[in-house]
Design an enzyme around this catalytic site. Structure first.
Site, PDB file in Angstrom:
ATOM      1  N   GLU A   1      -9.534 -46.618  14.737  1.00 52.22           N
ATOM      2  CA  GLU A   1      -8.176 -46.967  14.282  1.00 52.22           C
ATOM      3  C   GLU A   1      -7.383 -45.704  13.930  1.00 52.22           C
ATOM      4  O   GLU A   1      -6.166 -45.661  14.137  1.00 52.22           O
ATOM      5  CB  GLU A   1      -8.258 -47.953  13.095  1.00 52.22           C
ATOM      6  CG  GLU A   1      -8.673 -49.339  13.578  1.00 52.22           C
ATOM      7  CD  GLU A   1      -9.494 -50.160  12.598  1.00 52.22           C
ATOM      8  OE1 GLU A   1      -9.490 -49.859  11.398  1.00 52.22           O
ATOM      9  OE2 GLU A   1     -10.148 -51.119  13.064  1.00 52.22           O
TER      10      GLU A   1
ATOM     11  N   GLU B   1     -19.139 -47.217  17.867  1.00 50.42           N
ATOM     12  CA  GLU B   1     -18.336 -48.425  17.713  1.00 50.42           C
ATOM     13  C   GLU B   1     -17.497 -48.646  18.968  1.00 50.42           C
ATOM     14  O   GLU B   1     -16.414 -48.040  19.104  1.00 50.42           O
ATOM     15  CB  GLU B   1     -17.392 -48.289  16.509  1.00 50.42           C
ATOM     16  CG  GLU B   1     -18.107 -48.060  15.201  1.00 50.42           C
ATOM     17  CD  GLU B   1     -17.255 -48.491  14.020  1.00 50.42           C
ATOM     18  OE1 GLU B   1     -17.694 -49.377  13.298  1.00 50.42           O
ATOM     19  OE2 GLU B   1     -16.143 -47.966  13.858  1.00 50.42           O
TER      20      GLU B   1
ATOM     21  N   TRP C   1     -14.109 -50.851   4.314  1.00 52.05           N
ATOM     22  CA  TRP C   1     -13.195 -51.885   3.795  1.00 52.05           C
ATOM     23  C   TRP C   1     -11.805 -51.799   4.419  1.00 52.05           C
ATOM     24  O   TRP C   1     -10.977 -52.672   4.200  1.00 52.05           O
ATOM     25  CB  TRP C   1     -13.099 -51.786   2.270  1.00 52.05           C
ATOM     26  CG  TRP C   1     -14.358 -52.154   1.533  1.00 52.05           C
ATOM     27  CD1 TRP C   1     -15.548 -52.576   2.084  1.00 52.05           C
ATOM     28  CD2 TRP C   1     -14.566 -52.163   0.108  1.00 52.05           C
ATOM     29  NE1 TRP C   1     -16.471 -52.831   1.092  1.00 52.05           N
ATOM     30  CE2 TRP C   1     -15.887 -52.583  -0.130  1.00 52.05           C
ATOM     31  CE3 TRP C   1     -13.763 -51.837  -0.980  1.00 52.05           C
ATOM     32  CZ2 TRP C   1     -16.422 -52.703  -1.414  1.00 52.05           C
ATOM     33  CZ3 TRP C   1     -14.292 -51.949  -2.267  1.00 52.05           C
ATOM     34  CH2 TRP C   1     -15.603 -52.379  -2.483  1.00 52.05           C
TER      35      TRP C   1
ATOM     36  N   GLY D   1     -17.153 -53.790   9.290  1.00 49.23           N
ATOM     37  CA  GLY D   1     -15.775 -53.907   8.815  1.00 49.23           C
ATOM     38  C   GLY D   1     -15.582 -55.233   8.105  1.00 49.23           C
ATOM     39  O   GLY D   1     -15.889 -55.392   6.923  1.00 49.23           O
ATOM     40  N   GLY D   2     -15.084 -56.229   8.845  1.00 45.65           N
ATOM     41  CA  GLY D   2     -14.724 -57.528   8.265  1.00 45.65           C
ATOM     42  C   GLY D   2     -15.795 -58.135   7.371  1.00 45.65           C
ATOM     43  O   GLY D   2     -15.496 -58.635   6.276  1.00 45.65           O
TER      44      GLY D   2
END
Ligand code: PGA
Length: 251
Positions: free
Chosen positions: A96, A166, A10, A233-234
């Site tokens: 990230e 990823e 999330w 993710g999104g």
């Protein structure tokens, strides 16, 4: 036989009340669906989500964790704190964290080892940037991330490690790796694991793909031999988008 494993990261989205609502929808809509499912809310949203999924098989994970036990580490969250909440799973090494917060392979390895020593299950993220891929460095990057990230991790501990491949250029961009490219990278990672731990461990290790996964591409990706799941993710931020991805893993 590797059981499909679909995870939702999330990121820095969903307040505790929003997270609890989504978790309750997932609990309801995924009842009886035989796929391993994990969701990873922010630290502050974790307690509400742990509460909301009670009575289901949905795994709740943290997105990051400290490599230290406790002490003067302002802003950090420990394995002990997570476990006290009933959270036994954690994502480590997301791109990230690597690119915005300076986490390198050695630091990621310290987190992996510490979390393992505390009995946690880990989703270890690896993947190349576009420049690294274009420059022909894909294998070198994956090899370094896997070998350093898993340094001093035993074959027995590998039962508690999932790998998420990823490609950084596919995260949040709408650009997905082709299923051929993704499967090749997964096969390469499985080969690295075999060279470190042998065939049985390599065959049992779940390798998820992540990077703009959605219901429209999940089926093709998950059909590939070396792709055992997804880190989303999104499209994990609403039940409408996430549940169909989980169901793709059934087919
Ligand atoms: P995305 O993110 O699905 O939004 O591309 C994937 C991830 O970073 O785990």
């Amino acid at each position: 036989m590797r059981k499909p494993y679909i995870a939702g990261n999330w990121k820095m989205n969903l307040t505790p009340s929003e997270g609890a609502k989504l978790a309750a929808e997932l609990k309801d809509q995924l009842k009886g669906v035989d796929v391993k499912v994990m969701i990873a809310p922010s630290f502050v949203t974790l307690p509400a989500v742990v509460e909301a999924v009670k009575g289901s098989n949905i795994i709740v994970a943290a997105q990051n964790v400290s490599d230290k036990e406790s002490g003067a580490y302002t802003g950090e969250v420990s394995c002990q704190m997570l476990k006290d909440l009933g959270v036994n799973d954690v994502i480590i090494g997301h791109s990230e964290r690597r690119s915005y917060y300076g986490e390198n392979d050695e630091w990621i390895n310290r987190k992996v080892k510490y979390a393992l020593s505390q009995g946690m299950n880990i989703d270890l993220c690896v993947g190349e940037t576009l420049d690294e891929r274009k420059g022909g460095h894909l294998k070198e990057v994956l090899s370094r991330q896997i070998k350093v990230g898993l340094s001093d991790v035993s074959a027995k501990d590998m039962e508690r490690i999932t790998i998420a491949y990823e490609p950084v250029w596919a995260i949040g961009t709408g650009m997905t790796a082709t299923s051929d490219d993704a499967d090749d990278a997964h096969a390469y990672i499985r080969g690295l694991i075999e060279s470190l731990y042998g065939k049985t461990v390599a065959e049992n290790t779940i390798i998820q793909y992540g990077g703009s996964v959605k219901a429209s591409n999940a089926k093709e990706l998950l059909a590939r031999k070396n792709i055992d799941g997804a880190l989303v993710g999104g499209a994990s931020l609403s039940a409408d988008k996430f549940v169909p991805i989980v169901k793709c893993a059934l087919e």
